[in-house]
Design a protein around this motif. Structure first.
Motif, PDB file in Angstrom:
ATOM      1  N   HIS A   1      11.054   2.928  -3.249  1.00 34.68           N
ATOM      2  CA  HIS A   1      11.353   2.729  -1.834  1.00 34.68           C
ATOM      3  C   HIS A   1      12.722   2.128  -1.539  1.00 34.68           C
ATOM      4  CE1 HIS A   1       7.273   3.736  -0.479  1.00 34.68           C
ATOM      5  NE2 HIS A   1       6.925   3.275  -1.662  1.00 34.68           N
TER       6      HIS A   1
ATOM      7  N   ASP B   1       0.844  -1.187   0.000  1.00 37.06           N
ATOM      8  CA  ASP B   1       0.000   0.000   0.000  1.00 37.06           C
ATOM      9  C   ASP B   1       0.883   1.243   0.000  1.00 37.06           C
ATOM     10  OD1 ASP B   1      -1.492   2.296   1.593  1.00 37.06           O
ATOM     11  OD2 ASP B   1      -3.046   0.981   0.772  1.00 37.06           O
ATOM     12  N   VAL B   2       0.733   2.071  -1.026  1.00 36.46           N
ATOM     13  CA  VAL B   2       1.505   3.313  -1.139  1.00 36.46           C
ATOM     14  C   VAL B   2       0.516   4.467  -1.253  1.00 36.46           C
ATOM     15  CG1 VAL B   2       3.241   4.588  -2.435  1.00 36.46           C
ATOM     16  CG2 VAL B   2       3.373   2.089  -2.307  1.00 36.46           C
ATOM     17  N   ASP B   3       0.394   5.225  -0.194  1.00 31.06           N
ATOM     18  CA  ASP B   3      -0.533   6.367  -0.165  1.00 31.06           C
ATOM     19  C   ASP B   3      -1.948   5.954  -0.556  1.00 31.06           C
ATOM     20  OD1 ASP B   3       1.571   8.060   0.546  1.00 31.06           O
ATOM     21  OD2 ASP B   3       2.101   8.446  -1.543  1.00 31.06           O
ATOM     22  N   GLY B   4      -2.360   4.802  -0.047  1.00 31.02           N
ATOM     23  CA  GLY B   4      -3.715   4.327  -0.294  1.00 31.02           C
ATOM     24  C   GLY B   4      -3.927   3.614  -1.610  1.00 31.02           C
ATOM     25  N   VAL B   5      -2.862   3.440  -2.405  1.00 30.12           N
ATOM     26  CA  VAL B   5      -2.959   2.747  -3.695  1.00 30.12           C
ATOM     27  C   VAL B   5      -2.250   1.406  -3.589  1.00 30.12           C
ATOM     28  CG1 VAL B   5      -2.382   2.833  -6.151  1.00 30.12           C
ATOM     29  CG2 VAL B   5      -3.021   4.931  -4.939  1.00 30.12           C
ATOM     30  N   SER B   6      -2.925   0.344  -4.030  1.00 32.57           N
ATOM     31  CA  SER B   6      -2.362  -1.004  -3.951  1.00 32.57           C
ATOM     32  C   SER B   6      -1.380  -1.241  -5.094  1.00 32.57           C
ATOM     33  CB  SER B   6      -3.491  -2.044  -4.013  1.00 32.57           C
ATOM     34  OG  SER B   6      -2.979  -3.350  -3.926  1.00 32.57           O
ATOM     35  N   HIS B   7      -0.153  -1.653  -4.743  1.00 38.67           N
ATOM     36  CA  HIS B   7       0.894  -1.915  -5.726  1.00 38.67           C
ATOM     37  C   HIS B   7       1.305  -3.381  -5.700  1.00 38.67           C
ATOM     38  CE1 HIS B   7       1.299   2.432  -5.534  1.00 38.67           C
ATOM     39  NE2 HIS B   7       2.257   2.434  -6.450  1.00 38.67           N
TER      40      HIS B   7
END
Length: 209
Positions: A154, A95-101
């Protein structure tokens, strides 16, 4: 010359994929982001570092001739990942700023099974199954960049020396389909691939590429 802008333009112009959709193609700071969606599975964003950063290009099975060729090889990789449950529970999500990666690795998209992830990371090696994940420079040489890329935004790169290799060191086998294209590989790489294709005793997972 292979530029980030040319790659983004080529990916945006690529034909529709079989059974899934690529959207929201953007690049910033040498990182390419694409959203993948598939019926019956939650969508996911993928971020990978572009050749301009010197990061491993694990999806490449031969040095790209141009941006269209880079995109073609990249989409062969995404085809195989999506069609092997790449958007399902078998893959790790971040989860990156509410977006699933989904998370790119040297063997594909990171598996949710930590034991298989560790096993395949070792078997694939720092440049991936094809040992072709090396940046090709305009003069035809190829560099050996940092091996520690995980999620594009990251993990910091670590500079390493450039190794000069002939541009024609990797060629496609005659008669091989694009989806199953292979490079001529050194014995160590062939050995890693053979090991990877043996079913894991606990999970039965076989890397079929």
């Amino acid at each position: 010359m292979l530029t980030d802008q040319a790659i983004v333009a080529a990916l945006r112009a690529a034909p529709p994929r079989d059974g899934y959709r690529c959207s929201d193609v953007r690049a910033e700071g040498g990182v390419l982001g694409v959203t993948f969606s598939h019926s019956g599975a939650p969508s996911a964003r993928l971020e990978v570092r572009l050749p301009s950063t010197g990061a491993p290009q694990w999806w490449l099975f031969a040095p790209p001739e141009d941006a269209d060729d880079w995109v073609s090889q990249f989409l062969v990789w995404t085809d195989e990942e999506v069609h092997t449950d790449g958007l399902g529970d078998s893959r790790e999500r971040l989860d990156v700023d509410g977006v699933s990666h989904v998370v790119p690795t040297n063997y594909g998209w990171q598996l949710s099974d930590p034991r298989e992830h560790a096993r395949l990371t070792v078997l694939a090696g720092p440049f991936g199954w094809h040992d072709g994940g090396r940046t090709t420079w305009p003069d035809g040489s190829r560099s050996v960049p940092a091996a520690g890329q995980q999620h594009a935004g990251h993990v910091a790169d670590r500079a390493e020396p450039r190794l000069r290799l002939r541009r024609d060191a990797l060629v496609l086998r005659p008669g091989t389909s694009a989806r199953r294209a292979r490079c001529h590989e050194p014995p160590a790489v062939r050995g890693r691939r053979a090991d990877a294709q043996r079913p894991h005793p606990d999970t039965g997972y076989v890397r079929d590429d």
